[in-house]
Design an enzyme around this catalytic site. Structure first.
Site, PDB file in Angstrom:
ATOM      1  CE  LYS A  81      50.044 -79.215 -42.234  1.00 51.99           C
ATOM      2  NZ  LYS A  81      50.640 -78.378 -41.172  1.00 51.99           N
ATOM      3  CB  SER A 155      53.871 -80.122 -40.569  1.00 53.23           C
ATOM      4  OG  SER A 155      52.808 -79.272 -40.162  1.00 53.23           O
ATOM      5  CB  SER A 179      53.536 -76.000 -39.650  1.00 46.66           C
ATOM      6  OG  SER A 179      54.089 -76.964 -38.788  1.00 46.66           O
TER       7      SER A 179
END
Length: 616
Positions: A81, A155, A179
């Protein structure tokens, strides 16, 4: 579209290791195949930075000096990420005005690189990790693995989609409010949110620093735990990392699990999800669970504190350098963090006081069951609908996730079927801090029951199992410690749980020892004249095993028993001198059968035969 895709190589970790060790695949050949394959998904906006061949060459050169047998993640491709640093690769946090060029990789990334994993790229996310839907990015909304017109969840959007499409074996995300779980549920994969503070967050750009944790997306919970174990190293430079602790409880063959009442499930707009949740409950019952309805109110109230309370100010603090330049921030993110200006120090303390009360209530409820199951989120929506109503629909996605780090719980999300629109849906199991692997073992059993494929691929779901929980020991018992017998409480009062019923290998003689009550048997290994004897395998925490062993009287002791499947297990053995005056009851096959005889008192002792004794 709801398509299924066939990756060029099945990326399960054990399968890749087999290909490498057999010489049928090399890491360079694998990456070349993945390079071609991933181009078909440009519309998903998975990547913020896909590594070039030159950028990944150092990682391949490291493997050139190693053998596949020497590294547990040799040649395993993974994604990161883009709020987690990879040395020399820009970190943007999904904002074009941010361009951090890290001089070192995040601590967890370094552990995985040392284990042989190969980074493929930095993935898209909701900007500054603020959002649960994957649309709040300067690099475009991330489309769902099954249908690019639907939200991926966020996210950690790109990380989940890359795993679900079979581009990488696993991916790192972060989880502050959900997330690491919502994207897993919406893309039909496993998502592991470890205990807050278990993995180091050094090298992770903070969103809400007191609540951030690194999360793991994987094809299965077993593989997620492989990654967790390798990343779980102590970092003395990280003030947010906690000292490792064993789980406070275990889950055995028989367990209880809490479920919110129907009125607290928030599934009114997703009626078909009710059926999937009921089916998941049924699967847990089939695995040995008993459903117990619990009051979900304190959990829900704690969830409301995350964005209505002072923790939103912490998000504002994380992007303080851009707060004075609002045009540089995604409008929805800007509006969310702007609420931090409205809160005072008094508000912060009031919220902490309220959270302490809610945690006490929630802990009390959680203590009545072994785990709690909820939907991971009520259900998905299209990207167009999310953009049109970004606050309300995003908040809905966090209904069952926002409280988890506030209350310091561990949580795992696994697939639980498909909605009427053929989009995936998932459930979450959560429990006390440090119950990560305990929950994963149960979630793995649930995963195996609800699907036969991995993510949005045609790959078959591997038949894996978590055979052992860290910080525990399995001990085989054959007599008075069996379930329902007089000394079983010596196990249960230490939190031990029954994990299986089996037999020894056919290499043991079994004796009813003299004395009692309580009446006890003894096992003696006898290669040439042995029998298979029934035993129960109980799992006990390591730090409670010593006091258990201390209470075992002579001539019994603890050693290694060979089980019928050829494995060895810690268990009760008897010193050869113990069979003096004992009765050979080997032919009964076990203590239960022997004690079921008309008289439960052992028969008068007989002179035992002299078997070939191997008491290893």
């Amino acid at each position: 579209m709801n398509e299924r895709f066939t990756p060029p190589v099945r990326l399960d970790i054990d399968h890749l290791q087999h290909l490498y060790r057999s010489g049928d695949m090399t890491p360079r050949a694998l990456l070349a195949k993945l390079d071609d394959y991933q181009t078909a998904f440009h519309d998903r906006n998975i990547w913020i930075h896909y590594l070039t061949p030159e950028e990944r060459e150092p990682f391949l050169q490291f493997l050139d000096g190693e053998s596949p047998e020497s590294l547990p993640l040799y040649g395993v491709p993974f994604a990161i990420k883009d709020n987690i640093h990879l040395k020399g690769i820009p970190t943007t946090v999904a904002n074009r005005h941010v361009n951090i060029l890290p001089e070192d990789s995040a601590f967890v990334v370094k552990q995985l690189l040392a284990a042989g994993a190969i980074p493929v790229g930095k993935t898209n996310l909701d900007q500054f990790a603020t959002g649960l839907n994957g649309t709040r990015s300067d690099f475009g909304p991330c489309g769902n693995a099954f249908d690019g017109d639907w939200v991926s969840g966020g996210s950690s959007a790109g990380s989940s989609v890359a795993v679900a499409l079979g581009i990488v074996s696993f991916a790192l995300g972060t989880d502050t409010a959900g997330s690491g779980r919502v994207p897993a549920a919406l893309n039909h994969i496993a998502g592991l949110k470890p205990t807050l503070g278990r993995l180091s967050v050094e090298g992770v750009v903070p969103a809400c620093q007191t609540l951030d944790c690194v999360s793991i997306f994987a094809r299965t919970m077993v593989q997620a735990n492989q990654v967790l174990t390798l990343a779980d190293k102590h970092n003395p430079a990280d003030p947010w990392q906690k000292n490792h602790q064993p789980p406070s409880r275990l889950i055995g063959k028989i367990f209880t699990f809490g479920i919110p009442p129907a009125g607290q499930l928030a599934l009114e707009e997703y009626q078909e999800a009710k059926g999937l949740f009921e089916a998941a409950v049924g699967h847990l019952e089939a695995l040995g669970g008993k459903a117990v309805e619990i009051d979900f109110r304190p959990f829900s109230e704690a969830a409301e504190l995350l964005y209505d309370g002072p923790w939103v100010t912490e998000r504002q603090l994380a992007i303080s350098e851009l707060v004075d330049n609002p045009a540089m921030i995604n409008p929805v993110v800007r509006d969310v963090v702007a609420n931090g200006d409205k809160l005072s120090a008094s508000d912060a303390f009031r919220a902490q006081y309220r959270l302490a009360t809610l945690k006490q209530e929630a802990d009390r409820i959680l203590a009545t069951v072994d785990t709690i199951i909820t939907p991971t989120c009520p259900g998905p929506c299209t990207i167009a609908d999310m953009i049109a109503d970004p606050v309300v629909l995003n908040a809905r996605l966090g209904a069952f996730t926002n409280f988890m780090n506030l209350l310091d719980y561990a949580a795992v999300s696994v697939p639980a079927g498909f909605l009427a629109n053929n989009m995936p849906w998932g459930v979450t199991l959560f429990g006390p801090a440090w119950s990560d692997t305990v929950l994963s073992a149960l979630a793995n059993g649930l995963h195996q029951r609800v699907t036969e494929t991995v993510g949005a691929t045609t790959d078959p779901l591997p038949k894996e199992s978590l055979s052992q929980t860290p910080n525990t020991l399995d001990v085989a018992v054959c007599g008075a410690h069996l379930e329902g017998y007089p000394l079983n409480s010596q196990l249960t009062e230490r939190g031990a749980v029954l994990v299986r019923q089996t037999r020894t290998a056919p290499h043991y003689r079994f004796y009813a020892l003299a004395g009692g009550p309580p009446y006890r048997p003894g096992l003696i290994r006898s290669e040439g004249t042995g029998f298979a004897i029934e035993v129960e395998v109980w799992r006990v925490l390591e730090d409670r095993f010593g006091t258990f062993v201390a209470g075992i009287p002579h001539p019994l002791g603890i050693g290694q028993l060979e089980l019928e499947d050829g494995t060895w297990c810690t268990g009760f053995i008897c010193e050869p001198c113990g069979i003096e005056g004992a009765t050979d009851i080997s032919a009964t096959g076990g203590w239960r059968q022997y004690m079921a005889k008309p008289s439960s008192v052992p028969a008068p002792p007989t002179t035992p035969s002299s078997p070939e004794i191997d008491n290893d």
